[in-house]
Design an enzyme around this catalytic site. Structure first.
Site, PDB file in Angstrom:
ATOM      1  N   CYS A   4       9.505   1.819   3.592  1.00 41.84           N
ATOM      2  CA  CYS A   4      10.625   0.752   3.770  1.00 41.84           C
ATOM      3  C   CYS A   4      11.930   1.369   4.023  1.00 41.84           C
ATOM      4  O   CYS A   4      12.891   0.581   4.394  1.00 41.84           O
ATOM      5  CB  CYS A   4      10.464  -0.324   2.774  1.00 41.84           C
ATOM      6  SG  CYS A   4      11.275  -0.012   1.196  1.00 41.84           S
ATOM      7  N   GLU A  41      -4.881  -4.133  -1.826  1.00 41.19           N
ATOM      8  CA  GLU A  41      -6.038  -4.128  -1.691  1.00 41.19           C
ATOM      9  C   GLU A  41      -6.526  -2.601  -0.854  1.00 41.19           C
ATOM     10  O   GLU A  41      -7.715  -2.385  -0.643  1.00 41.19           O
ATOM     11  CB  GLU A  41      -6.821  -5.092  -1.071  1.00 41.19           C
ATOM     12  CG  GLU A  41      -6.346  -5.620   0.250  1.00 41.19           C
ATOM     13  CD  GLU A  41      -5.055  -6.376   0.663  1.00 41.19           C
ATOM     14  OE1 GLU A  41      -4.300  -6.315  -0.434  1.00 41.19           O
ATOM     15  OE2 GLU A  41      -5.039  -7.271   1.296  1.00 41.19           O
ATOM     16  N   LYS A  43      -1.350  -7.549  -8.948  1.00 33.70           N
ATOM     17  CA  LYS A  43      -2.316  -7.786  -8.006  1.00 33.70           C
ATOM     18  C   LYS A  43      -1.752  -6.657  -7.033  1.00 33.70           C
ATOM     19  O   LYS A  43      -0.944  -6.817  -6.183  1.00 33.70           O
ATOM     20  CB  LYS A  43      -2.087  -9.038  -7.102  1.00 33.70           C
ATOM     21  CG  LYS A  43      -3.319  -9.562  -6.575  1.00 33.70           C
ATOM     22  CD  LYS A  43      -4.025  -8.695  -5.482  1.00 33.70           C
ATOM     23  CE  LYS A  43      -2.951  -8.804  -4.210  1.00 33.70           C
ATOM     24  NZ  LYS A  43      -3.216  -7.687  -3.229  1.00 33.70           N
ATOM     25  N   PHE A  63       0.667  -1.290   0.037  1.00 36.26           N
ATOM     26  CA  PHE A  63       0.198  -0.055   0.038  1.00 36.26           C
ATOM     27  C   PHE A  63       0.876   1.288  -0.024  1.00 36.26           C
ATOM     28  O   PHE A  63       0.516   2.359  -0.682  1.00 36.26           O
ATOM     29  CB  PHE A  63      -0.909  -0.088   1.134  1.00 36.26           C
ATOM     30  CG  PHE A  63      -0.160   0.548   2.441  1.00 36.26           C
ATOM     31  CD1 PHE A  63      -0.005   1.649   2.896  1.00 36.26           C
ATOM     32  CD2 PHE A  63       0.186  -0.359   3.443  1.00 36.26           C
ATOM     33  CE1 PHE A  63       0.493   2.245   3.896  1.00 36.26           C
ATOM     34  CE2 PHE A  63       0.771   0.052   4.441  1.00 36.26           C
ATOM     35  CZ  PHE A  63       1.068   1.186   4.910  1.00 36.26           C
ATOM     36  N   GLU A  88       9.585  -3.737  13.001  1.00 38.48           N
ATOM     37  CA  GLU A  88       9.038  -2.724  12.106  1.00 38.48           C
ATOM     38  C   GLU A  88       7.845  -2.449  12.703  1.00 38.48           C
ATOM     39  O   GLU A  88       6.762  -2.905  12.843  1.00 38.48           O
ATOM     40  CB  GLU A  88       8.903  -3.360  10.599  1.00 38.48           C
ATOM     41  CG  GLU A  88       8.386  -2.344   9.593  1.00 38.48           C
ATOM     42  CD  GLU A  88       8.230  -2.758   8.045  1.00 38.48           C
ATOM     43  OE1 GLU A  88       7.474  -3.767   7.895  1.00 38.48           O
ATOM     44  OE2 GLU A  88       9.039  -2.141   7.382  1.00 38.48           O
TER      45      GLU A  88
HETATM   46  P1  NAD Z   1       1.314  -6.521   3.122  1.00 42.06           P
HETATM   47  O1  NAD Z   1       2.624  -7.539   3.235  1.00 42.06           O
HETATM   48  O2  NAD Z   1       0.476  -6.463   4.073  1.00 42.06           O
HETATM   49  O3  NAD Z   1       0.940  -6.595   1.579  1.00 42.06           O
HETATM   50  C1  NAD Z   1       1.535  -6.556   0.382  1.00 42.06           C
HETATM   51  C2  NAD Z   1       1.040  -7.487  -0.711  1.00 42.06           C
HETATM   52  O4  NAD Z   1       0.992  -8.896  -0.238  1.00 42.06           O
HETATM   53  C3  NAD Z   1      -0.322  -6.986  -0.719  1.00 42.06           C
HETATM   54  O5  NAD Z   1      -0.796  -6.943  -2.106  1.00 42.06           O
HETATM   55  C4  NAD Z   1      -1.340  -8.057  -0.172  1.00 42.06           C
HETATM   56  O6  NAD Z   1      -2.464  -8.368  -0.650  1.00 42.06           O
HETATM   57  C5  NAD Z   1      -0.343  -9.111  -0.250  1.00 42.06           C
HETATM   58  N1  NAD Z   1      -0.395  -9.817   1.130  1.00 42.06           N
HETATM   59  C6  NAD Z   1      -0.376  -9.623   2.406  1.00 42.06           C
HETATM   60  N2  NAD Z   1      -0.516 -10.637   3.280  1.00 42.06           N
HETATM   61  C7  NAD Z   1      -0.334 -11.924   2.529  1.00 42.06           C
HETATM   62  C8  NAD Z   1      -0.026 -13.250   2.657  1.00 42.06           C
HETATM   63  N3  NAD Z   1      -0.129 -13.570   4.101  1.00 42.06           N
HETATM   64  N4  NAD Z   1       0.037 -14.055   1.856  1.00 42.06           N
HETATM   65  C9  NAD Z   1      -0.112 -13.527   0.743  1.00 42.06           C
HETATM   66  N5  NAD Z   1      -0.033 -12.321   0.240  1.00 42.06           N
HETATM   67  C10 NAD Z   1      -0.259 -11.299   1.217  1.00 42.06           C
HETATM   68  O7  NAD Z   1       2.283  -5.156   3.058  1.00 42.06           O
HETATM   69  P2  NAD Z   1       1.975  -3.777   3.174  1.00 42.06           P
HETATM   70  O8  NAD Z   1       1.380  -3.537   4.534  1.00 42.06           O
HETATM   71  O9  NAD Z   1       0.964  -3.604   2.254  1.00 42.06           O
HETATM   72  O10 NAD Z   1       3.085  -2.843   2.808  1.00 42.06           O
HETATM   73  C11 NAD Z   1       4.124  -2.392   3.775  1.00 42.06           C
HETATM   74  C12 NAD Z   1       5.233  -3.647   3.831  1.00 42.06           C
HETATM   75  O11 NAD Z   1       5.913  -3.313   2.711  1.00 42.06           O
HETATM   76  C13 NAD Z   1       6.207  -2.705   5.103  1.00 42.06           C
HETATM   77  O12 NAD Z   1       6.738  -4.123   5.915  1.00 42.06           O
HETATM   78  C14 NAD Z   1       7.369  -2.403   4.103  1.00 42.06           C
HETATM   79  O13 NAD Z   1       8.743  -2.558   4.715  1.00 42.06           O
HETATM   80  C15 NAD Z   1       7.236  -3.247   3.072  1.00 42.06           C
HETATM   81  N6  NAD Z   1       7.853  -2.727   1.950  1.00 42.06           N
HETATM   82  C16 NAD Z   1       9.194  -3.141   1.687  1.00 42.06           C
HETATM   83  C17 NAD Z   1       9.777  -2.330   0.493  1.00 42.06           C
HETATM   84  C18 NAD Z   1      11.015  -3.099   0.004  1.00 42.06           C
HETATM   85  O14 NAD Z   1      11.471  -2.783  -1.100  1.00 42.06           O
HETATM   86  N7  NAD Z   1      11.745  -3.712   0.743  1.00 42.06           N
HETATM   87  C19 NAD Z   1       9.160  -1.676  -0.252  1.00 42.06           C
HETATM   88  C20 NAD Z   1       7.850  -1.129   0.032  1.00 42.06           C
HETATM   89  C21 NAD Z   1       7.044  -1.772   1.198  1.00 42.06           C
END
Ligand code: NAD
Length: 491
Positions: free
Chosen positions: A287, A182, A179, A155, A387
C-alpha cells in the site's frame, strides 16, 4: 506445517482449541510462484464467528484483570519466539504470498517491532492526574481495555498487518478475534500458535478463517466492541460503515495510489533506485508502493529511460530463491485484471515503455508479471486514478513543482507521497501542501515504524485513530475521567 500437510483444511482457533469450521465451503490456497496447493481455507460461518466472539468475551473478563506488567511479559516471550522463528516465518510468508525472502524477512522484523512496542504497555497505558483542579478537587484520567476486538487483514502483509493489531490490543487488556486474508492464511496460523506458546491465555486470541460473509458476521456481532481493518478501499468503506452503524469503534485502512515527484535537482541514481524498489518491489503489492511517477521538467526523458533499464535488470522468479528481486502477483485473476488496466491505459493514450507481460509466457507456472512502465500518462487516465497493486509505473510529466503537487492532490487517495530533490525549500513546500498522510523525502517506502501511527489520508483511511503508535493505544483503550474530593482533605 505438518498438520497442514495431513489435513489440507485449515482449522479455526476458538477458546484455545483448533477446530473445524462449521461450513462446507473452502477455497484453495496456492503458492503464487508455483501454483502448488498449500492448503484449503474454510469460509467460516456466522456460527463459527459467534463461538469465537463468545469465547473472546468470556476470556476478556479474566484477561482485563491480569496486571499490565504480566501482560507485557507475555509480549516479551512472544517476541523471543518470533525472533527464534524469524527465518521459518519469512519462508512461510514467501511461500504463500510470493514476495522475495528479503522482503519477507523485513516484514517479519516490522511485525516483531510492534511486539517490542506493545511490551511497553505499562508505560503506554498510563493515565494522568491534575491535582487541585479546583480547591480540594483532583481530576484523573484512567485507561481501560475496550473489550473484544476483531482484526481483518489483507494478503499483502500476512504477518506485519495482523501484528499491527494483535500485540497492542492484547497487551492493552483486550481479547481478539483475527480473520486473516483467505489468500494468505498460513502465516497468521503460525503467529497465533506462537502467541499461545508465549502464554496468551485460551480465548484471549481466536482465529477464524473466511471471506466476506465471515467479516460481515464479525461487523454485526453485538459481542464485538472494536474493529481494526486493513484492505482495499471498497472493503474498507463497507467495513467502516457497517461496523460504525452497529455502534462499534472502527479504524479501516484502505487502498492507495502513491505518487513520487522527481525534481530536476534530485540525486538521479538515488531516485531511480528508490522508485525501482518502491514500484516493483513486492511486485507492487504494497500500500506504500510507488504507482505514479511525476517527472518535473527536464528530468523526464532520462528518468523514464533509467527506470526502463532498471526494470530490464530485475530478476523475476520464485521468491524462495536467493537473488530473486521480483516475485509473482497473488492470483492469476488479479494479474488478468491488471493486464486489462494496462490495455485500457494504452487505449486511453499512454505510451508503453516497458512491457512486463512477457513474463506470463516465460514463467507460466506462477502468476508473474514483469516490471511495466507507461509514459505520457495524464491524471484523467484509469491507470493514473485506480490502484493497480502490481509492478506497473505510470509516468506523468509536469512543468513545475506546483503542477506536480496539484497532480498528487487530485488523487482520491492519500496514503503516501514522495519527493526526490536536493532543495530544502522544495521539500518543505511539498510537506506543507501535499495531501497525503505519510511522506517520503528521498525515501521510496516511507513506512512509519511501530511507535508512530500509520497515517493515511482521504480515501486511504476511514476512522479517526490510525494503526500503531499512540493512536493504537488510544484505539485499544477507553478512558474514565475521575473527579474526586476528600472531605477534610481540602487545602
Ligand atoms: P481485500 O479488501 O480484498 O481484503 C482484505 C480483507 O477484507 C480480507 O480479510 C478479506 O477477506 C476481507 N474482505 C474483502 N472484501 C470484503 C468485503 N466486500 N466485505 C468484507 N470483507 C471483505 O484486500 P487485499 O487484496 O487482501 O489487500 C490489498 C489491499 O489492501 C490494497 O488495496 C492495499 O492498498 C490495501 N492495504 C492497505 C494498507 C494500509 O495501511 N492502508 C496496508 C496493506 C494493504
Amino acid at each position: 506445517m505438518g498438520a497442514i500437510a495431513q489435513d489440507m483444511w485449515l482449522k479455526n482457533l476458538i477458546g484455545g482449541i483448533w477446530q473445524r469450521a462449521q461450513t462446507d465451503s473452502a477455497l484453495p490456497v496456492p503458492n503464487p510462484a508455483t501454483g502448488e496447493r498449500l492448503a484449503e481455507v474454510p469460509l467460516s460461518s456466522a456460527a463459527d464467528v459467534d463461538a469465537a466472539v463468545r469465547s473472546a468475551r468470556e476470556a476478556f473478563e479474566r484477561w482485563r484483570e491480569v496486571p499490565v506488567t504480566e501482560r507485557a511479559r507475555v509480549m516479551f516471550r512472544w517476541r523471543e519466539l518470533l525472533v527464534s522463528r524469524a527465518e521459518e516465518l519469512a519462508r512461510l510468508i514467501t511461500t504463500e504470498n510470493g514476495k522475495t525472502l528479503e522482503d519477507a524477512r523485513a516484514e517479519v522484523w516490522r511485525g516483531i517491532e510492534v511486539v517490542e512496542f506493545a511490551a511497553g504497555m505499562p508505560t503506554l497505558m498510563q493515565g494522568f492526574v491534575t491535582p487541585q483542579v479546583s480547591r480540594g478537587i483532583d481530576m484523573e484520567l484512567v485507561r481501560y481495555p475496550v473489550g473484544v476486538v476483531a482484526g481483518i487483514t489483507p494478503f499483502n502483509f500476512p504477518m506485519m498487518v495482523p501484528m499491527w493489531m494483535m500485540p497492542l490490543a492484547i497487551a492493552a487488556g483486550n481479547s481478539f478475534v483475527l480473520k486473516p486474508s483467505e489468500r494468505t492464511p498460513l502465516s497468521a496460523v503460525r503467529l497465533v500458535e506462537l502467541a499461545m506458546e508465549a502464554g496468551v491465555p485460551e480465548g484471549v486470541l481466536n482465529l477464524v478463517h473466511g471471506g466476506k460473509e465471515t467479516v460481515d458476521a464479525l461487523l454485526t456481532h453485538p459481542g464485538v466492541d472494536a474493529v481494526s481493518f486493513v484492505g482495499s478501499q471498497p472493503a474498507a468503506e463497507h467495513v467502516f460503515r457497517t461496523a460504525a452503524a452497529c455502534g462499534k469503534r472502527v479504524q479501516a485502512l484502505a487502498g492507495a495510489k502513491n505518487h513520487h515527484i522527481v525534481l530536476p535537482d534530485a540525486n538521479f541514481e538515488g531516485a531511480v533506485h528508490a522508485i525501482r524498489n518502491s514500484g516493483f518491489g513486492s511486485a507492487g503489492q504494497r500500500c506504500m508502493a510507488c504507482s505514479v511517477v511525476v517527472a518535473v521538467g527536464s528530468v523526464a526523458d532520462s528518468l523514464v529511460e533509467a527506470l526502463r533499464e532498471a526494470g530490464d535488470k530485475m530478476r523475476i522468479g520464485n521468491g524462495l530463491e536467493e537473488g530473486t528481486e521480483l516475485g509473482p502477483l497473488i492470483r492469476a485473476e488479479h494479474r488478468a485484471k491488471v493486464m486489462e488496466k494496462i490495455e485500457q491505459g494504452l487505449a486511453e493514450g499512454a505510451v508503453l515503455v516497458r512491457d512486463g507481460r512477457d513474463a506470463v509466457r516465460r514463467l507460466p507456472q506462477g502468476f508473474f508479471l514483469g516490471p511495466t512502465i507507461l509514459d505520457r500518462v495524464t491524471p484523467e487516465m484509469t491507470v493514473a486514478r485506480e490502484e493497480l497493486f502490481a509492478p506497473v509505473l505510470s509516468v506523468i510529466r509536469a512543468g513545475s513543482l506546483e503542477e506536480a503537487i496539484g497532480v498528487v492532490n487530485r488523487s482520491r487517495f492519500g496514503n503516501s507521497a514522495v519527493i526526490y530533490t536536493e532543495s530544502g525549500a522544495a521539500a518543505r513546500q511539498f510537506r506543507e501542501t501535499v495531501q497525503a498522510g505519510m511522506l517520503g523525502i528521498n525515501v521510496g517506502v516511507p513506512v512509519p515504524t511501530a511507535f508512530y501511527p500509520f497515517s493515511g489520508w482521504k480515501d486511504s483511511f476511514y476512522g479517526d485513530l490510525h494503526a500503531n503508535g499512540r493512536d493504537a493505544v488510544e484505539f485499544y483503550t477507553r478512558k474514565k475521567m475521575v473527579t474526586s474530593r476528600w472531605f477534610g482533605g481540602d487545602r
